[in-house]
Design an enzyme around this catalytic site. Structure first.
Site, PDB file in Angstrom:
ATOM      1  N   ARG A 111       0.881  -1.181   0.000  1.00 53.16           N
ATOM      2  CA  ARG A 111       0.000   0.000   0.000  1.00 53.16           C
ATOM      3  C   ARG A 111       0.912   1.223   0.000  1.00 53.16           C
ATOM      4  O   ARG A 111       1.716   1.400   0.925  1.00 53.16           O
ATOM      5  CB  ARG A 111      -0.904   0.006   1.233  1.00 53.16           C
ATOM      6  CG  ARG A 111      -1.581   1.342   1.437  1.00 53.16           C
ATOM      7  CD  ARG A 111      -2.721   1.303   2.424  1.00 53.16           C
ATOM      8  NE  ARG A 111      -3.866   0.610   1.855  1.00 53.16           N
ATOM      9  CZ  ARG A 111      -5.097   0.699   2.339  1.00 53.16           C
ATOM     10  NH1 ARG A 111      -5.350   1.435   3.390  1.00 53.16           N
ATOM     11  NH2 ARG A 111      -6.089   0.048   1.764  1.00 53.16           N
ATOM     12  N   GLN A 141      -9.856  -3.830  -3.619  1.00 61.29           N
ATOM     13  CA  GLN A 141     -11.179  -3.342  -3.242  1.00 61.29           C
ATOM     14  C   GLN A 141     -12.183  -3.651  -4.353  1.00 61.29           C
ATOM     15  O   GLN A 141     -13.293  -4.141  -4.103  1.00 61.29           O
ATOM     16  CB  GLN A 141     -11.124  -1.821  -3.007  1.00 61.29           C
ATOM     17  CG  GLN A 141     -12.455  -1.219  -2.607  1.00 61.29           C
ATOM     18  CD  GLN A 141     -12.914  -1.663  -1.248  1.00 61.29           C
ATOM     19  OE1 GLN A 141     -12.178  -1.566  -0.284  1.00 61.29           O
ATOM     20  NE2 GLN A 141     -14.135  -2.185  -1.154  1.00 61.29           N
ATOM     21  N   ASP A 233     -17.075   7.201  -1.771  1.00 58.35           N
ATOM     22  CA  ASP A 233     -15.799   7.059  -1.059  1.00 58.35           C
ATOM     23  C   ASP A 233     -15.567   8.387  -0.335  1.00 58.35           C
ATOM     24  O   ASP A 233     -16.253   9.388  -0.614  1.00 58.35           O
ATOM     25  CB  ASP A 233     -14.688   6.779  -2.096  1.00 58.35           C
ATOM     26  CG  ASP A 233     -13.293   6.602  -1.496  1.00 58.35           C
ATOM     27  OD1 ASP A 233     -13.181   6.405  -0.271  1.00 58.35           O
ATOM     28  OD2 ASP A 233     -12.309   6.673  -2.259  1.00 58.35           O
ATOM     29  N   CYS A 273     -16.296   1.746   0.211  1.00 60.32           N
ATOM     30  CA  CYS A 273     -15.109   0.930   0.511  1.00 60.32           C
ATOM     31  C   CYS A 273     -14.759   0.953   1.998  1.00 60.32           C
ATOM     32  O   CYS A 273     -14.126   0.038   2.498  1.00 60.32           O
ATOM     33  CB  CYS A 273     -13.932   1.437  -0.305  1.00 60.32           C
ATOM     34  SG  CYS A 273     -13.636   3.210  -0.118  1.00 60.32           S
ATOM     35  N   ARG A 301     -13.581  -8.750   1.042  1.00 61.72           N
ATOM     36  CA  ARG A 301     -12.156  -8.477   0.838  1.00 61.72           C
ATOM     37  C   ARG A 301     -11.354  -9.746   1.145  1.00 61.72           C
ATOM     38  O   ARG A 301     -10.423 -10.094   0.431  1.00 61.72           O
ATOM     39  CB  ARG A 301     -11.683  -7.329   1.756  1.00 61.72           C
ATOM     40  CG  ARG A 301     -12.306  -5.969   1.482  1.00 61.72           C
ATOM     41  CD  ARG A 301     -11.847  -5.393   0.165  1.00 61.72           C
ATOM     42  NE  ARG A 301     -10.411  -5.282   0.077  1.00 61.72           N
ATOM     43  CZ  ARG A 301      -9.681  -4.246   0.543  1.00 61.72           C
ATOM     44  NH1 ARG A 301     -10.283  -3.219   1.110  1.00 61.72           N
ATOM     45  NH2 ARG A 301      -8.375  -4.216   0.402  1.00 61.72           N
TER      46      ARG A 301
END
Ligand code: CP
Ligand code: NVA
Length: 314
Positions: A111, A141, A233, A273, A301
């Site tokens: 990430r 995601q 989001d 998300c 997920r």
């Protein structure tokens, strides 16, 4: 080392990277979703699938869902994970980080702030690199998102998916992943916060191939009208915190409220998300409503990432 036989009908090539959604073909995504469904239904069958494998989890940014689900996915498949948090490539060059980790571990989940970090890790590493969110994409995601939509409606083909808010990483990955499976996408953002034009053009190509359509607009009502799925989001993503006040003003008409959600179909679902900022991009009423599937997304997920690991890790 024994190969991950469960992924046999899927990818056979070792060291495939998933730097963006487009690194998986549409057929591979379909296979992945089928496998994710099997993993969800019968997790015990796969309990040793990654036995003897270790994966590196490198996180430059905070995470709840991605970190926990990758960690658990690896454990539940019989593998081992090693987590590090902090800037990647500061203490030593990225190319050295990649060439250390690929001697010890069979995959790298990262990430990062910049997509270039993912690309450079992938270039230098001989083991698969998985993008666990960058400034451009959030492919893991999107896999859970399309899995959740497919569970609810049986297919994505013919659906209308509306994304309202910031044309950012999550919007990009949703666009690419949903249109290729036949869902039409309508993205509504404030002026100046639209999706990346290159990704719009890629999504248009995928939509043309699948018979779906893509609309990019500044009108949230137009996007949500008649939608099966309404997705949003956060207005301020990780790393853009200094813009939060300016963004709150720019996005104030883009909140998914009960009145906006009411323009969607009566059986429409709400998706996010997470993490969510109630009172900003979504009201408490909408996210807590029975039509909100945000925790199904979060659960998926785990299953979708297990399938991804089985496909990629040798
Ligand atoms: N949705 C998501 O990626 O959540 P985290 O930032 O908590 O990982
Ligand atoms: N767009 C958000 C997604 C968080 C999962 C961010 O990048 O912070």
């Amino acid at each position: 080392m024994q190969s991950t036989a469960f992924a046999e009908p899927l990818l056979k090539a070792a060291a495939r990277d998933v730097t963006s959604d487009l690194d998986l073909s549409t057929d591979e995504v379909t296979c992945l979703l089928d496998l994710a469904g099997q993993l969800k239904a019968d997790p015990a069958r796969y309990a040793q699938a990654l036995a003897g494998r270790s994966l590196s989890l490198l996180f430059e940014k905070p995470s709840l869902r991605t970190r926990v689900t990758f960690d658990l996915a690896i454990q539940q498949l019989g593998g081992h994970s090693v987590y590090t948090h902090g800037p990647i490539g500061e203490r030593e060059p990225l190319k050295d980080v990649a060439r250390n980790l690929d001697r010890w571990t069979q995959g790298i989940v990262a990430r990062v702030f910049s997509q270039n970090t993912i690309l450079e890790l992938a270039h230098w590493s001989s083991v698969p690199v998985i993008n666990a969110l960058s400034d451009m994409y959030h492919p893991c995601q999107a896999l859970a998102d399309v899995m959740t939509i497919r569970e609810r409606f049986g297919t994505l083909r013919g659906l209308k998916v509306a994304f309202v808010g910031d044309g950012n990483n999550v919007a990009h990955s949703l666009m690419l992943s949903a249109v290729r499976l036949g869902a039409s996408l309508a993205v509504a953002t404030p002026v100046g916060f639209g999706p990346n034009p290159e990704i719009v053009s890629q999504a248009e190509g995928l939509a043309a191939a699948s018979g779906a359509s893509l609309l990019v607009t500044n009108d949230p009502a137009e996007a949500v009208s008649g939608a099966h799925v309404v997705y949003t989001d956060v207005w301020t993503s990780m790393g853009s915190e200094s813009e939060a006040e300016r963004r709150r003003m720019a996005f104030s008409k883009y909140q998914v409220s009960q009145s906006l959600f009411a323009l969607a179909r009566p059986d429409a679902i709400f998706m996010h998300c997470l993490p969510a900022h109630r009172g900003e991009e979504v009201t408490d009423e909408v996210i807590e409503s029975p039509r909100s599937l945000v925790f199904d997304q979060a659960e998926n997920r785990l299953h979708a990432q297990k399938a991804l690991l089985l496909m990629l890790v040798d």
